[in-house]
Design a protein around this motif. Structure first.
Motif, PDB file in Angstrom:
ATOM      1  N   ALA A  57     -67.333 -70.566  -0.640  1.00  0.00           N
ATOM      2  CA  ALA A  57     -68.535 -69.724  -0.598  1.00  0.00           C
ATOM      3  C   ALA A  57     -68.177 -68.239  -0.589  1.00  0.00           C
ATOM      4  N   LEU A  58     -67.172 -67.858   0.174  1.00  0.00           N
ATOM      5  CA  LEU A  58     -66.758 -66.454   0.226  1.00  0.00           C
ATOM      6  C   LEU A  58     -66.153 -66.016  -1.107  1.00  0.00           C
ATOM      7  N   GLY A  59     -65.341 -66.879  -1.705  1.00  0.00           N
ATOM      8  CA  GLY A  59     -64.778 -66.570  -3.017  1.00  0.00           C
ATOM      9  C   GLY A  59     -65.860 -66.447  -4.073  1.00  0.00           C
ATOM     10  N   SER A  60     -66.903 -67.254  -3.948  1.00  0.00           N
ATOM     11  CA  SER A  60     -68.029 -67.162  -4.876  1.00  0.00           C
ATOM     12  C   SER A  60     -68.735 -65.822  -4.720  1.00  0.00           C
ATOM     13  N   ALA A  61     -68.851 -65.342  -3.495  1.00  0.00           N
ATOM     14  CA  ALA A  61     -69.464 -64.021  -3.283  1.00  0.00           C
ATOM     15  C   ALA A  61     -68.645 -62.942  -3.977  1.00  0.00           C
ATOM     16  N   VAL A  62     -67.329 -62.990  -3.803  1.00  0.00           N
ATOM     17  CA  VAL A  62     -66.456 -62.006  -4.451  1.00  0.00           C
ATOM     18  C   VAL A  62     -66.585 -62.107  -5.968  1.00  0.00           C
ATOM     19  N   GLY A  63     -66.486 -63.313  -6.505  1.00  0.00           N
ATOM     20  CA  GLY A  63     -66.537 -63.499  -7.955  1.00  0.00           C
ATOM     21  C   GLY A  63     -67.870 -63.122  -8.564  1.00  0.00           C
ATOM     22  N   ASN A  64     -68.956 -63.550  -7.924  1.00  0.00           N
ATOM     23  CA  ASN A  64     -70.281 -63.285  -8.484  1.00  0.00           C
ATOM     24  C   ASN A  64     -70.729 -61.844  -8.306  1.00  0.00           C
ATOM     25  N   LEU A  65     -70.377 -61.227  -7.198  1.00  0.00           N
ATOM     26  CA  LEU A  65     -70.867 -59.874  -6.938  1.00  0.00           C
ATOM     27  C   LEU A  65     -69.958 -58.793  -7.516  1.00  0.00           C
ATOM     28  N   LEU A  66     -68.654 -59.015  -7.513  1.00  0.00           N
ATOM     29  CA  LEU A  66     -67.732 -58.005  -8.052  1.00  0.00           C
ATOM     30  C   LEU A  66     -67.249 -58.331  -9.455  1.00  0.00           C
ATOM     31  N   GLN A  67     -67.284 -59.592  -9.819  1.00  0.00           N
ATOM     32  CA  GLN A  67     -66.797 -60.061 -11.116  1.00  0.00           C
ATOM     33  C   GLN A  67     -65.378 -59.572 -11.399  1.00  0.00           C
ATOM     34  N   ARG A  68     -64.543 -59.755 -10.384  1.00  0.00           N
ATOM     35  CA  ARG A  68     -63.122 -59.445 -10.517  1.00  0.00           C
ATOM     36  C   ARG A  68     -62.323 -60.613  -9.961  1.00  0.00           C
ATOM     37  N   PRO A  69     -61.240 -61.005 -10.613  1.00  0.00           N
ATOM     38  CA  PRO A  69     -60.434 -62.093 -10.068  1.00  0.00           C
ATOM     39  C   PRO A  69     -59.747 -61.659  -8.774  1.00  0.00           C
ATOM     40  N   ALA A  70     -59.803 -62.536  -7.786  1.00  0.00           N
ATOM     41  CA  ALA A  70     -59.202 -62.253  -6.490  1.00  0.00           C
ATOM     42  C   ALA A  70     -58.757 -63.572  -5.875  1.00  0.00           C
ATOM     43  N   VAL A  71     -57.832 -63.483  -4.947  1.00  0.00           N
ATOM     44  CA  VAL A  71     -57.337 -64.654  -4.227  1.00  0.00           C
ATOM     45  C   VAL A  71     -57.491 -64.419  -2.731  1.00  0.00           C
ATOM     46  N   THR A  72     -57.584 -65.497  -1.990  1.00  0.00           N
ATOM     47  CA  THR A  72     -57.728 -65.413  -0.546  1.00  0.00           C
ATOM     48  C   THR A  72     -56.422 -64.939   0.072  1.00  0.00           C
ATOM     49  N   GLY A  73     -56.500 -63.866   0.859  1.00  0.00           N
ATOM     50  CA  GLY A  73     -55.339 -63.375   1.587  1.00  0.00           C
ATOM     51  C   GLY A  73     -55.358 -63.839   3.037  1.00  0.00           C
ATOM     52  N   LYS A  74     -56.553 -63.928   3.601  1.00  0.00           N
ATOM     53  CA  LYS A  74     -56.707 -64.337   4.995  1.00  0.00           C
ATOM     54  C   LYS A  74     -58.095 -64.926   5.155  1.00  0.00           C
ATOM     55  N   LEU A  75     -58.184 -66.019   5.895  1.00  0.00           N
ATOM     56  CA  LEU A  75     -59.464 -66.658   6.176  1.00  0.00           C
ATOM     57  C   LEU A  75     -59.500 -66.994   7.652  1.00  0.00           C
ATOM     58  N   GLU A  76     -60.515 -66.512   8.328  1.00  0.00           N
ATOM     59  CA  GLU A  76     -60.681 -66.770   9.761  1.00  0.00           C
ATOM     60  C   GLU A  76     -62.009 -67.485   9.957  1.00  0.00           C
ATOM     61  N   THR A  77     -61.985 -68.611  10.654  1.00  0.00           N
ATOM     62  CA  THR A  77     -63.210 -69.371  10.881  1.00  0.00           C
ATOM     63  C   THR A  77     -63.442 -69.544  12.381  1.00  0.00           C
ATOM     64  N   ASP A  78     -64.684 -69.429  12.772  1.00  0.00           N
ATOM     65  CA  ASP A  78     -65.100 -69.673  14.154  1.00  0.00           C
ATOM     66  C   ASP A  78     -66.021 -70.881  14.128  1.00  0.00           C
ATOM     67  N   PHE A  79     -65.634 -71.931  14.822  1.00  0.00           N
ATOM     68  CA  PHE A  79     -66.429 -73.153  14.895  1.00  0.00           C
ATOM     69  C   PHE A  79     -67.264 -73.076  16.171  1.00  0.00           C
ATOM     70  N   LEU A  80     -68.562 -72.852  16.002  1.00  0.00           N
ATOM     71  CA  LEU A  80     -69.441 -72.597  17.136  1.00  0.00           C
ATOM     72  C   LEU A  80     -70.124 -73.848  17.667  1.00  0.00           C
ATOM     73  N   ARG A  81     -70.304 -74.854  16.825  1.00  0.00           N
ATOM     74  CA  ARG A  81     -70.907 -76.122  17.260  1.00  0.00           C
ATOM     75  C   ARG A  81     -70.448 -77.218  16.322  1.00  0.00           C
ATOM     76  N   PRO A  82     -70.480 -78.458  16.761  1.00  0.00           N
ATOM     77  CA  PRO A  82     -70.053 -79.565  15.896  1.00  0.00           C
ATOM     78  C   PRO A  82     -70.945 -79.681  14.659  1.00  0.00           C
ATOM     79  N   VAL A  83     -70.340 -80.145  13.575  1.00  0.00           N
ATOM     80  CA  VAL A  83     -71.066 -80.366  12.323  1.00  0.00           C
ATOM     81  C   VAL A  83     -70.968 -81.860  12.018  1.00  0.00           C
ATOM     82  N   PRO A  84     -72.040 -82.598  12.284  1.00  0.00           N
ATOM     83  CA  PRO A  84     -71.998 -84.052  12.111  1.00  0.00           C
ATOM     84  C   PRO A  84     -72.008 -84.496  10.645  1.00  0.00           C
ATOM     85  N   VAL A  85     -71.442 -85.672  10.401  1.00  0.00           N
ATOM     86  CA  VAL A  85     -71.548 -86.317   9.095  1.00  0.00           C
ATOM     87  C   VAL A  85     -73.037 -86.483   8.783  1.00  0.00           C
ATOM     88  N   GLY A  86     -73.407 -86.194   7.558  1.00  0.00           N
ATOM     89  CA  GLY A  86     -74.797 -86.296   7.125  1.00  0.00           C
ATOM     90  C   GLY A  86     -75.562 -84.994   7.228  1.00  0.00           C
TER      91      GLY A  86
END
Length: 158
Positions: A57-86
Motif C-alpha cells: 500500500a505504501l509503495g502504491s502511494a509512492v508509485g501512483n502519486l510521484l510516478q517514480r520508481p522507488a524501493v523500500t529502504g525501511k518499513l516500521e509497523t505498529d500492531f495495535l490490535r489483533p487482525v482476525p482471519v476473515g
C-alpha cells in the motif's frame, strides 16, 4: 497493479491480490482481506504478512502519486490490535515528504470498515532508483515484464 508478477498486487497464486486507488487529498486506499492462508497464530493474521500488505500500500502511494520508481529502504509497523482471519483492513496511505532521493510515507489500517478502529499503523522510507536498479539486480528483461503489465500508462523516470 504495477507488475502482474508482484506478490502484493499481481495475479500470482497465493499472492495478496491488492488493488489501490487514489482518493481525495492525495491519499491512496487499499483493502486487504485476511484469509486462512495468511494466519500466524490460529485465527489471526501473521504480522509479517500484514507488514507485506502495508509495504504494498505504501509503495502504491509512492508509485501512483510521484510516478517514480522507488524501493523500500525501511518499513516500521505498529500492531495495535489483533487482525482476525476473515477481517478486512482498510488501508489509507499518504506521502509525508521527500528529501533528495528519500521518500517518506505513512499509512493506517482500519479494521473491517474505512472508519473502524486502527489495527495497524506503518511508516516507510523509500529510495528513488533508476530503472537499471531492477535490470541489474533482478531480471534482465525487467523493462519488458513491466511494460506487459502497464503499457503506455506510466512513464519510467518522466
Amino acid at each position: 497493479m504495477h507488475y502482474d508478477e508482484c506478490f502484493g498486487c499481481g495475479e500470482l497464486d497465493g499472492g495478496l491480490h491488492m488493488r489501490s486507488t487514489v482518493g481525495e487529498h492525495a491519499h491512496v486506499h487499499a483493502e486487504f482481506t485476511v484469509t486462512e492462508a495468511h494466519q500466524g497464530a490460529p485465527g489471526l493474521a501473521h504480522g509479517g504478512l500484514l507488514a507485506c500488505a502495508f509495504d504494498e500500500a505504501l509503495g502504491s502511494a509512492v508509485g501512483n502519486l510521484l510516478q517514480r520508481p522507488a524501493v523500500t529502504g525501511k518499513l516500521e509497523t505498529d500492531f495495535l490490535r489483533p487482525v482476525p482471519v476473515g477481517s478486512t483492513l482498510f488501508i489509507t496511505a499518504k506521502l509525508d515528504g521527500t528529501a533528495g532521493r528519500k521518500i517518506y510515507a505513512s499509512a493506517d489500517g482500519r479494521l473491517d470498515s474505512a472508519d473502524g478502529p486502527i489495527a495497524v499503523r506503518a511508516r516507510a522510507l523509500f529510495v528513488e532508483v533508476a530503472f537499471e536498479h531492477f535490470t541489474s539486480h533482478g531480471y534482465a528483461d525487467a523493462m519488458e515484464r513491466f511494460r506487459r503489465t502497464r503499457p503506455q500508462t506510466w512513464d519510467i523516470n518522466p
